[in-house]
Design an enzyme around this catalytic site. Structure first.
Site, PDB file in Angstrom:
ATOM      1  CB  SER A 332      28.015  23.284  40.638  1.00 25.11           C
ATOM      2  OG  SER A 332      26.707  23.791  40.687  1.00 25.11           O
ATOM      3  CG  ASN A 459      19.136  31.203  43.580  1.00 19.44           C
ATOM      4  OD1 ASN A 459      18.092  30.926  43.012  1.00 19.44           O
ATOM      5  ND2 ASN A 459      19.182  31.940  44.676  1.00 19.44           N
ATOM      6  CE1 TYR A 460      25.228  32.061  40.913  1.00 23.20           C
ATOM      7  CE2 TYR A 460      24.239  32.586  43.023  1.00 23.20           C
ATOM      8  CZ  TYR A 460      24.657  32.977  41.773  1.00 23.20           C
ATOM      9  OH  TYR A 460      24.507  34.266  41.373  1.00 23.20           O
ATOM     10  CB  ILE A 461      24.792  24.120  44.990  1.00 20.00           C
ATOM     11  CG1 ILE A 461      25.836  25.029  45.634  1.00 20.00           C
ATOM     12  CG2 ILE A 461      25.149  22.653  45.154  1.00 20.00           C
ATOM     13  CD1 ILE A 461      25.855  24.967  47.136  1.00 20.00           C
TER      14      ILE A 461
END
EC number: 5.6.2.1
Length: 513
Positions: A332, A459-461
């Site tokens: 992120s 899924n990550y940001i």
DNA sequence: CGGCGGACTTAGAAGATGAGTT
DNA sequence: AACTCATCTTCTAAGTCCGCCG
């Protein structure tokens, strides 16, 4: 599956044939003994014909099929959770077939059995109407467990692991947990300086366990490695940080123009290759040298440490901290920094989108999210280059023509000639613009050919970063998130205004520490 | 307290659909 | 209208990590 490469894999067809023989009667087993003497072509042909039929269906047939499917989804695709109608993601059971593991999987080709009612546990509310099993059959069990999120489960016969029927990604329960994940990542920001200072200090520890832990954590933080739990022998041989073996790292005091280089080469999750050379701190380098000294290639680099102990340690540094939080946090943060750095407020929407793509790609590269090169990539690139070539030629021709016109216009000085020249000039500009776009597409496509962007996006940001960026830059959110993604990230779209900034700025509400 | 199963999250491929081009 | 290529959806494998049990 006959047209698939895996059928020629010895392990695949042997596993298949062993399971296939188990389904035979004793008499059949006596006759059918050699895979290579079996001809499955009629079955293959049948399914191919089915697929062709589907492709060749008329518009009406396709519409009818769609209607039928919609009715099916309406009947089976929803459930009530605390009075809210929620969509179920996978309400269809996994059909029988041949197991296809990723990479070099020892169980590939084994027969995945059809799941029967007697395999299935139903989990529903105490007062809800229990769904009917097929006629003459019974569920394995009906339970009312409100501490878990699944609606039904069964154990898969190939790997012996539980499979679940669950709610889809925009259900309340999953959105909430998604939101929590990013709040934990933001919380890490308050501790990160201290954590980094501590692990650097621990590189000097007398205790080899502490030192290994500190180096492992450095990798997880700097390179976004996964923790690497131990695996069973009957799975593909893949590793993460704690399970790295001596054979996966090479140490170079000097390599090209770099110093203290570690070259990683290993298969990670889904047997995706991690292949990078990284400059590290001298102290890390020397520690690593010591860790691998006199060890055979199949020994663990971090032989004193396991994933559990590393997570235990993190728990003490911050409530809710585990190794995967570092991946979320760094992913992120990378997107946010890239956007801050690259965005030009004056730019067009198209140019801004390119910036977003770049930023997204930086995250995907950090997390090592890869895809196989798309089918026909080579051809597409060739066509593109041809187009570029033609466009350049057209521009050259037009340019000559334009110069000629300009000269005669200056000579004659008539308004008509000037106008004609002007017109050509505009045409030329347009062509040059098109050429620029083509060249841009060429670079973009080449740079993206083996990078998978969606995994990091999904899924990550922290989606609020993207939402804020869109609002601030007047980029329509549909350009960044498709319909499903907008639904999944609706919480973020509502929550973030243009000032949201990862990780800080807007107040953190659930702060346990 | 460590091993293991259970539950939930992350992952890329394949299949389906749709939009743009010829 | 047929075809081509991109995007979206579905599928299910493969991770992480927790908590229970002996």
């Amino acid at each position: 599956m006959l047209n698939h490469e895996c059928c020629r894999n010895r392990i695949f067809y042997r596993n298949f044939f062993r399971d296939f023989r188990l389904t035979m009667t004793a008499r059949e087993r006596k006759i059918i003994k050699d895979f290579h003497k079996c001809n499955f072509y009629e079955i293959f042909k049948f399914f191919q014909a089915e697929s062709n039929k589907r492709l060749a269906a008329t518009k009406e047939e396709k519409l009818a099929k769609r209607k039928k499917n919609e009715a099916f989804v309406n009947k089976y695709g929803f459930c009530l959770v605390d009075g809210h109608r929620e969509r179920i993601s996978n309400f269809r059971l996994e059909p029988p077939g041949l197991f296809r593991g990723r990479g070099d999987h020892p169980k590939m080709g084994m027969i995945k059995r059809r799941v029967q009612a007697c395999d299935i546990i139903i989990n529903c509310g105490r007062d809800s109407k229990i769904p009917m099993p097929p006629r003459g059959q019974m569920w394995k069990e009906v339970r009312h467990d409100n501490t878990v999120t699944w609606l039904a489960s069964w154990v898969d016969n190939v790997q012996g692991q539980s499979k679940y029927i669950i709610l889809n990604s925009w259900s309340k329960i999953r959105c909430e947990s998604d939101h929590n994940k990013y709040e934990t990542a933001r919380r890490l920001h308050k501790f990160i300086d201290k954590i980094r200072a501590t692990y650097r200090e621990e590189w000097k520890s007398k205790d080899i366990f502490v030192r290994q832990r500190a180096v492992a954590l450095y990798f997880i933080d700097k390179l976004a490695l996964r923790v690497g739990n131990e695996k069973e022998k009957d799975q593909a041989d893949t590793v993460g940080c704690c399970s790295l073996r001596v054979e996966h790292v090479q140490l170079h005091r000097r390599l090209m123009d770099k110093e203290y280089v570690v070259a990683f080469d290993f298969l990670g999750k889904d047997s995706i290759r991690y292949y990078k050379t990284v400059e590290v701190e001298p102290r890390v380098f020397n520690n690593l040298k010591l860790f691998v000294k006199d060890k055979g290639k199949s020994y663990y680099v971090f032989d004193c440490l396991n994933a559990h102990e590393l997570n235990d340690h993190l728990k003490n540094l911050m409530i809710g901290l585990t190794t995967k939080v570092f991946r979320t946090y760094n992913a992120s943060l990378t997107l946010q920094n890239q956007l801050d750095e690259l965005t030009d407020e004056e730019a067009t929407v198209a140019e801004k989108l390119l910036v977003y793509n770049r930023a997204n790609r930086a995250v995907a590269i950090l997390c090592n999210h890869q895809r196989s090169i798309p089918k026909g990539h080579q051809q597409i690139m060739e066509n593109l280059r041809k187009k570029i070539h033609n466009k350049s030629n057209a521009i050259n021709d037009l340019e000559a023509e334009f110069n000629e016109l300009k000269r005669s216009a200056t000579l004659s000085g008539t308004a008509k000639d000037k106008k004609i020249a002007e017109c050509k000039g505009k045409q030329l500009e347009r062509l040059k613009d098109q050429l620029k776009k083509l060249k841009l597409e060429e670079t973009n496509r080449e740079e993206n050919k083996c990078v998978a962007l969606t995994t990091s996006k999904l899924n990550y940001i922290d989606p609020r970063i993207s939402v804020a960026w869109c609002k601030k830059n007047n980029v329509p959110i549909e350009k960044i998130f498709n319909k499903t993604q907008r639904t999944k990230f609706l919480w973020a779209i509502h929550m973030a205004d243009e000032n949201y900034h990862f990780p800080e700025e807007s107040p953190v509400i659930d702060d346990d520490n």
